[in-house]
Design an enzyme around this catalytic site. Structure first.
Site, PDB file in Angstrom:
ATOM      1  N   ILE A 107      34.309  40.189  28.092  1.00 20.81           N
ATOM      2  CA  ILE A 107      35.443  40.397  27.186  1.00 20.81           C
ATOM      3  C   ILE A 107      35.876  39.078  26.569  1.00 20.81           C
ATOM      4  O   ILE A 107      36.191  38.995  25.380  1.00 20.81           O
ATOM      5  CB  ILE A 107      36.618  41.065  27.921  1.00 20.81           C
ATOM      6  CG1 ILE A 107      36.197  42.419  28.486  1.00 20.81           C
ATOM      7  CG2 ILE A 107      37.814  41.239  26.981  1.00 20.81           C
ATOM      8  CD1 ILE A 107      37.249  43.069  29.376  1.00 20.81           C
TER       9      ILE A 107
ATOM     10  N   TYR B 243      39.585  43.170  45.530  1.00 19.76           N
ATOM     11  CA  TYR B 243      39.773  42.788  44.130  1.00 19.76           C
ATOM     12  C   TYR B 243      41.004  43.464  43.536  1.00 19.76           C
ATOM     13  O   TYR B 243      41.867  42.817  42.933  1.00 19.76           O
ATOM     14  CB  TYR B 243      38.526  43.155  43.324  1.00 19.76           C
ATOM     15  CG  TYR B 243      38.703  43.060  41.826  1.00 19.76           C
ATOM     16  CD1 TYR B 243      38.657  41.826  41.192  1.00 19.76           C
ATOM     17  CD2 TYR B 243      38.905  44.198  41.046  1.00 19.76           C
ATOM     18  CE1 TYR B 243      38.811  41.719  39.820  1.00 19.76           C
ATOM     19  CE2 TYR B 243      39.065  44.106  39.672  1.00 19.76           C
ATOM     20  CZ  TYR B 243      39.019  42.867  39.067  1.00 19.76           C
ATOM     21  OH  TYR B 243      39.184  42.771  37.711  1.00 19.76           O
TER      22      TYR B 243
END
Length: 289
Positions: free
Chosen positions: A17, A123
């Site tokens: 990204i 995470y």
């Protein structure tokens, strides 16, 4: 013109990204400084982050860097804690009230779109804690922040070949058979250019300050359906070999609620899954020659 000559810092600039975002901001006229592991930036180091901000003096920072590992394994706790939570706290501390911080959140954080389901991985837990710290910095010290939570991002230029779309695409282009789960998991797939546009809009929206919102289509397509679509686009007639790999435990739905993104920043997805996968296959076909 709103981005013209604006000083911007993008962390994780060499990532999937991040690289697309750096290019888009450059097209819009921003003065972009990219930081990543490739440039020697260690965002876990408090003093290094302070020095980076002092050198760049950003007006807006897009914090996309992190330790992206969704494994359900105690061995990744330390890395995801330091790479996502510690790094984010360092960025928030170095930014100060005069710098807008846009954070990349996780669709696996507790949120309305998944019924506030507890984080299923180290995470996701670190990302959820980072959200909490952003809110704290905003309440106590006036730090302007926005959290953008993309769902399953895919598209051209995703060089992490362990991710499903590039993994299956490259296998098909090489004539190999990918090793797949049952494909039962349902996913909200969102094209990378649409995600980048959401970050760009979020970086300037005053209505989005202090807000966290999803970026996705609001629709669910199973991994099985997406892989079958990839097979058709690539011209592969044999059926996908589902079931060779066990499903990952504790996966949670990733469906976005696109309403807040539309209301706060005027964003809606533009690229459908079939078109997005077609563009992706074409990119990898050209890249692999």
């Amino acid at each position: 013109m709103e981005w013209q000559d604006r000083r911007v810092l993008v962390t994780g600039a060499s990532g999937f990204i991040g690289a697309h975002l750096v290019r888009r901001l450059g097209e819009l006229g921003a003065k972009v400084h990219g930081a990543s592991r490739a440039t020697g930036a260690d965002l876990r180091d408090t003093e290094a982050v302070k020095a980076l901000f002092a050198a760049v003096r950003p007006e807006v920072v897009f914090h996309l860097a992190g330790e992206v590992n969704g494994a359900r394994d105690v061995s990744v706790v330390r890395a995801t804690l330091e790479g996502n939570l510690t790094a984010t706290v360092n960025v928030l501390t170095a930014a100060g009230p005069g710098c807008r911080v846009v954070l990349a959140g996780s669709s696996e954080e507790p949120r309305p779109g998944n019924g506030h389901c507890p984080p299923p991985s180290p995470y996701a837990m670190a990302k959820a804690a980072a959200t909490g710290y952003a809110e704290l910095y905003h309440r106590l010290w006036g730090q302007p922040y926005t959290i953008v939570r993309p769902t399953m991002v895919y598209g051209p230029g995703q060089r992490d070949t362990a991710k499903l779309v590039p993994y299956v695409t490259l296998a098909l282009l090489k004539g190999d058979k990918p090793r797949l789960t049952s494909g039962a998991k349902v996913v909200d797939w969102v094209y990378v250019d649409d995600v980048v546009e959401a970050f760009v809009l979020a970086g300037l929206s005053e209505r989005a300050v202090g807000q966290a919102f999803d970026v996705g289509t609001g629709t669910q397509v199973s991994v099985r359906e997406a892989v079958e679509l990839l097979y058709r686009i690539a011209g592969e007639e044999s059926p996908p070999p589902f079931g060779a790999v066990p499903d990952r435990p504790l996966d949670v739905p990733q469906t976005a609620d696109p309403g807040p993104a539309l209301e706060l920043i005027g964003w809606r997805p533009r690229v459908g899954l079939a078109e997005g996968l077609r563009r992706t296959v074409e990119w990898y076909r050209a890249a692999t020659g």
